[in-house]
Design an enzyme around this catalytic site. Structure first.
Site, short mmCIF file in Angstrom:
data_model
loop_
_atom_site.label_atom_id
_atom_site.label_comp_id
_atom_site.label_asym_id
_atom_site.label_seq_id
_atom_site.Cartn_x
_atom_site.Cartn_y
_atom_site.Cartn_z
N HIS A 1 0.81 -1.19 -0.18
CA HIS A 1 -0.14 -0.01 0.02
C HIS A 1 0.84 1.11 -0.01
O HIS A 1 0.34 2.38 -0.75
CB HIS A 1 -0.99 -0.11 1.15
CG HIS A 1 -2.00 -0.81 0.72
ND1 HIS A 1 -2.26 -2.31 1.37
CD2 HIS A 1 -3.22 -0.68 0.11
CE1 HIS A 1 -3.59 -2.50 0.66
NE2 HIS A 1 -4.06 -1.89 0.14
N ARG B 1 -15.35 3.08 -0.77
CA ARG B 1 -14.91 1.79 -0.20
C ARG B 1 -14.89 2.15 1.07
O ARG B 1 -14.19 2.69 1.70
CB ARG B 1 -13.79 1.30 -0.85
CG ARG B 1 -13.67 0.02 -0.21
CD ARG B 1 -12.29 -0.61 -0.73
NE ARG B 1 -11.32 -0.17 0.00
CZ ARG B 1 -10.10 -0.68 -0.55
NH1 ARG B 1 -9.85 -1.53 -1.55
NH2 ARG B 1 -8.72 -0.09 0.08
N ARG C 1 -10.35 5.16 -1.12
CA ARG C 1 -9.91 4.19 0.26
C ARG C 1 -10.18 5.04 1.34
O ARG C 1 -9.34 5.69 1.87
CB ARG C 1 -8.54 3.93 -0.22
CG ARG C 1 -8.36 2.89 -1.38
CD ARG C 1 -6.99 2.48 -1.18
NE ARG C 1 -6.46 1.43 -2.05
CZ ARG C 1 -5.99 1.61 -3.40
NH1 ARG C 1 -5.89 2.58 -4.11
NH2 ARG C 1 -5.61 0.36 -4.15
N GLU D 1 -12.36 -9.30 -5.22
CA GLU D 1 -10.61 -9.37 -4.90
C GLU D 1 -10.62 -10.78 -4.25
O GLU D 1 -9.50 -10.72 -4.03
CB GLU D 1 -10.45 -8.08 -4.22
CG GLU D 1 -11.10 -7.92 -2.92
CD GLU D 1 -10.77 -6.40 -2.52
OE1 GLU D 1 -9.41 -5.90 -2.47
OE2 GLU D 1 -11.33 -6.16 -1.46
N CYS E 1 -10.74 -1.53 -10.09
CA CYS E 1 -10.33 -0.47 -9.47
C CYS E 1 -8.58 -0.90 -8.94
O CYS E 1 -8.01 -0.31 -8.48
CB CYS E 1 -11.01 -0.03 -8.10
SG CYS E 1 -11.29 -1.38 -6.97
N ASN F 1 -5.20 -6.10 -7.33
CA ASN F 1 -4.06 -6.26 -6.44
C ASN F 1 -4.17 -7.54 -5.57
O ASN F 1 -3.32 -8.20 -5.20
CB ASN F 1 -4.23 -5.05 -5.68
CG ASN F 1 -3.97 -3.71 -6.35
OD1 ASN F 1 -3.66 -3.80 -7.55
ND2 ASN F 1 -4.48 -2.56 -5.98
N ASP F 2 -5.54 -7.49 -4.77
CA ASP F 2 -5.78 -8.63 -4.07
C ASP F 2 -6.27 -10.11 -4.78
O ASP F 2 -5.61 -11.12 -4.51
CB ASP F 2 -6.93 -8.40 -2.99
CG ASP F 2 -6.25 -7.47 -1.84
OD1 ASP F 2 -5.15 -7.95 -1.33
OD2 ASP F 2 -6.87 -6.40 -1.53
N ARG G 1 1.17 -10.16 -1.83
CA ARG G 1 1.31 -8.91 -2.72
C ARG G 1 2.60 -7.74 -2.13
O ARG G 1 3.10 -7.08 -2.72
CB ARG G 1 0.33 -8.09 -2.78
CG ARG G 1 -0.45 -7.66 -1.62
CD ARG G 1 -1.76 -6.94 -1.46
NE ARG G 1 -1.72 -5.51 -1.82
CZ ARG G 1 -2.74 -4.91 -2.12
NH1 ARG G 1 -4.19 -5.31 -2.08
NH2 ARG G 1 -2.91 -3.51 -2.27
#
Ligand code: PEP
Ligand code: MG
Length: 602
Positions: free
Chosen positions: A200, A343, A307, A442, A513, A465-466, A476
């Site tokens: 992140h 989110r 986020r 995800e 996203c 990403n996930d 990740r």
């Protein structure tokens, strides 16, 4: 290597490029300065807590050293890594540790101060030795001292604090909570010893448009503050003391990139529409209010991922409903009725959740994270929903739930939302009755049951990403397995295709996203699979729009079909790179460092 050699010769170190751009300026090793350590008294009742604080800081410094040592061994061999074992031994030395603890108990002064006193005493005696080996031990002690004190100072210090002027910041590692404190006007770039592409902190660097390179290995200790550096966020190169010709070449490359972005900016107000008229929603991922205006200026039609957890990460206390409401209103108003997807907070994983009861987890990414926190801490979830709903009357707001892995979780969230709406109605507080609610796809279980989940939703948003990490079982944020983290692996592509298909079959739109939406290599394939919305890092808006505007939908469909017929990620990437080179040559700066060129070389 010694600091003196770093002060004169050009030296290159390779890391992982995580945020594009070229930073040129003086280095500022974060955490090297400990000049502000002062003694202060500790109350008798707090003495044991102070001892505990020191013990914890030493343990944390040891784990940091172990990780850096392992990475160094892998990259540079065992000999180079030995130094970290020495540092760990120093931290384990009962004389140093014991003396500091004893003095905290006797003198009742703060841990930082007494640890400094104890270590400096040893440092002095080593520095007087004639023997070079023994003198070098004084440097080791200095390094160890800094690490522990940095741990003790913890979040109170953030990278960028104390910057004398614009500089490239260096740190052992950066947590998202530290990254958000980076002063954007002063931090030209940042470089870390640890880290990986989709951690992140790396995502934040992209959002902040700060060029960054992570995973450089042990570099901080060699840096004298002020050493001139070039940080190349395209190729992952760090160049210390660049020679004049290197500097000249990089300045030229930087201006080529600037010229390209000026050219692309000309279409910022034009629609993201394919040549044959298919409209794509192109929106931005944001974490902060400050990002809204620049994203809209670069042509985003709204925010596809806000986020919200960063609001939580930036505070020591949970944000109140009023604080959240005020921030949400500020952001919605700045959008002037362009849509925004909130989110709900996604804490856990690598985003520390100090507001909640923290469980010690062996696998935090597989643990207490995202929606999984909501049933135990329903009051926090309700408070956020109230704030979002109250703010929803001011614009076009949508709600997105992170880490959904089953229909039951989605139903739980909708149930809570209904009950919060009921509460607001009873209090005659207005909100958008029709507020759309979506699920993040995800987790592989959500992707394979996207048809069932879509029935409970108004839209789906794919979080690659996930999704990639969980599908391929590749952490990740672990750079050891970074090479295995492949967006273009057939398994991931199939899950994306199926999610879009199931969403459409249930009559809901499907967006993306995750960072894959920002990858120019993926754009045509995703359009061809029918993706309705791309929510991208602000830095990628212009290039993704340019690609959308230069393609036909049916050529994208054909390309997607071909991509889905390949058996390996390499085959897919090679094919996509060859198409890209043919169609978008002008988007590739003729420089061996360009990401596309690099990808082919790997
Ligand atoms: C994702 O997982 O793709 C995503 C967008 O969420 P985050 O990166 O915040 O986990
Ligand atoms: Mg995610």
């Amino acid at each position: 290597m010694h600091a003196e050699s770093a002060a004169s010769q050009e030296m290159r170190i390779k890391g992982l490029a995580v945020s594009q751009g070229i930073a040129i300026g003086p280095a500022f090793p974060f955490g090297s300065g400990i000049q502000d350590v002062r003694p202060h008294e500790v109350a008798a009742a707090e003495v044991e807590a102070e001892v505990q604080r020191l013990t914890q800081a030493i343990e944390n410094a040891k784990s940091e050293l172990t990780r850096i040592g392992e990475e160094t061994q892998e990259r540079l061999g065992e000999r180079s890594a030995e130094i970290f074992e020495v540092h760990i031994l120093i931290l384990d030395d009962p004389e140093i540790r014991g003396a500091a603890i004893r003095r905290i108990r006797e003198e009742r002064l703060n841990a930082e101060w007494l640890f400094l006193q104890v270590v400096e005493k040893y440092e002095q005696s080593f520095s007087h030795f004639k023997d070079e080996y023994m003198r070098a031990r004084a440097t080791d002690l200095q390094d160890v001292k800094r690490r522990v004190i940095r741990q003790l100072q913890g979040a109170a210090k953030s990278p960028g604090d104390g910057l004398p002027g614009p500089a490239v910041v260096f740190a052992a590692d950066l947590m998202p909570s530290e990254t958000i404190h980076l002063r954007r006007d002063y931090v030209l770039g940042f470089a870390t010893e640890l880290g990986s592409r989709t951690s992140h902190a790396a995502i934040l660097a992209r959002s902040l448009k700060v060029p960054s390179v992570v995973g450089l290995g042990p570099v901080c200790q060699y840096l004298v503050p002020g050493t001139p550096v070039i940080l190349d966020g395209y190729s992952g190169q760090l160049i210390l003391n660049p020679a004049p010709e290197t500097l000249e070449r990089y300045e030229k490359t930087r201006s080529l990139y600037e010229a390209l972005s000026h050219k692309l900016a000309r279409s910022r107000t034009l629609p993201a529409r394919t040549k044959d008229g298919k409209d794509i929603e192109l929106s931005a991922n944001i974490e902060f209010f400050e990002e809204v205006q620049p994203a809209i200026a670069d042509g985003a039609i709204g925010v596809g991922l806000y986020r919200t957890e960063y609001l939580f990460l930036m505070r020591d206390e949970l944000p109140t409903e009023e604080e959240q409401y005020a921030e949400y209103v500020r952001i919605i108003d700045a959008l002037h009725r362009q849509p925004i997807i909130f989110r709900t907070f996604d804490l856990g994983g690598d985003k520390a959740q100090r507001h909640f009861h923290v469980h010690q987890e062996a696998n935090p990414f597989l643990g207490y994270r995202g929606v999984r926190l909501y049933s135990e801490r329903e009051e926090v979830f309700r408070m956020q929903l109230r704030a979002i709903l109250r703010a929803s009357v001011r614009g076009r707001v949508r709600i997105l739930i992170p880490m959904i892995s089953s229909v039951a979780e989605m139903r739980f969230c909708r149930g809570v939302l209904e009950s919060v709406k009921e509460e607001l109605r009873a209090a005659a507080i207005p909100f958008d009755e029709e507020i759309p609610v979506g699920a993040m796809i995800e987790v592989p279980s959500a992707a394979v049951s996207a048809d069932l989940i879509a029935r409970e939703c108004d839209f789906l948003s794919i979080g690659t990403n996930d999704l990639i990490q969980y599908t391929l079982a590749v952490d990740r944020s672990n750079r050891y397995v970074d090479q295995m983290y492949r967006a273009f692996s057939p398994s991931v592509l199939r899950l994306i295709r199926d999610t879009i298909h199931h969403g459409h079959a249930q009559g809901v739109w499907v967006g993306m996203c995750g960072e894959m939406a920002s990858d120019p290599l993926a754009t045509m394939a995703l359009i061809g699979m029918g993706l309705d919305e791309f929510s991208v890092s602000p830095v990628s808006l212009l290039v993704i729009k340019d690609i959308i505007r230069r393609v036909h939908f049916d050529e994208c469909e054909n390309l997607a079909e071909r991509v889905l017929s390949y058996s390996t990620a390499d085959e897919v990437e090679n094919y996509l790179s060859s198409v890209f080179r043919r169609k978008f040559r002008d988007l590739i700066i003729h420089d061996p460092n360009h990401p596309l060129v690099r990808r082919e070389q790997n």
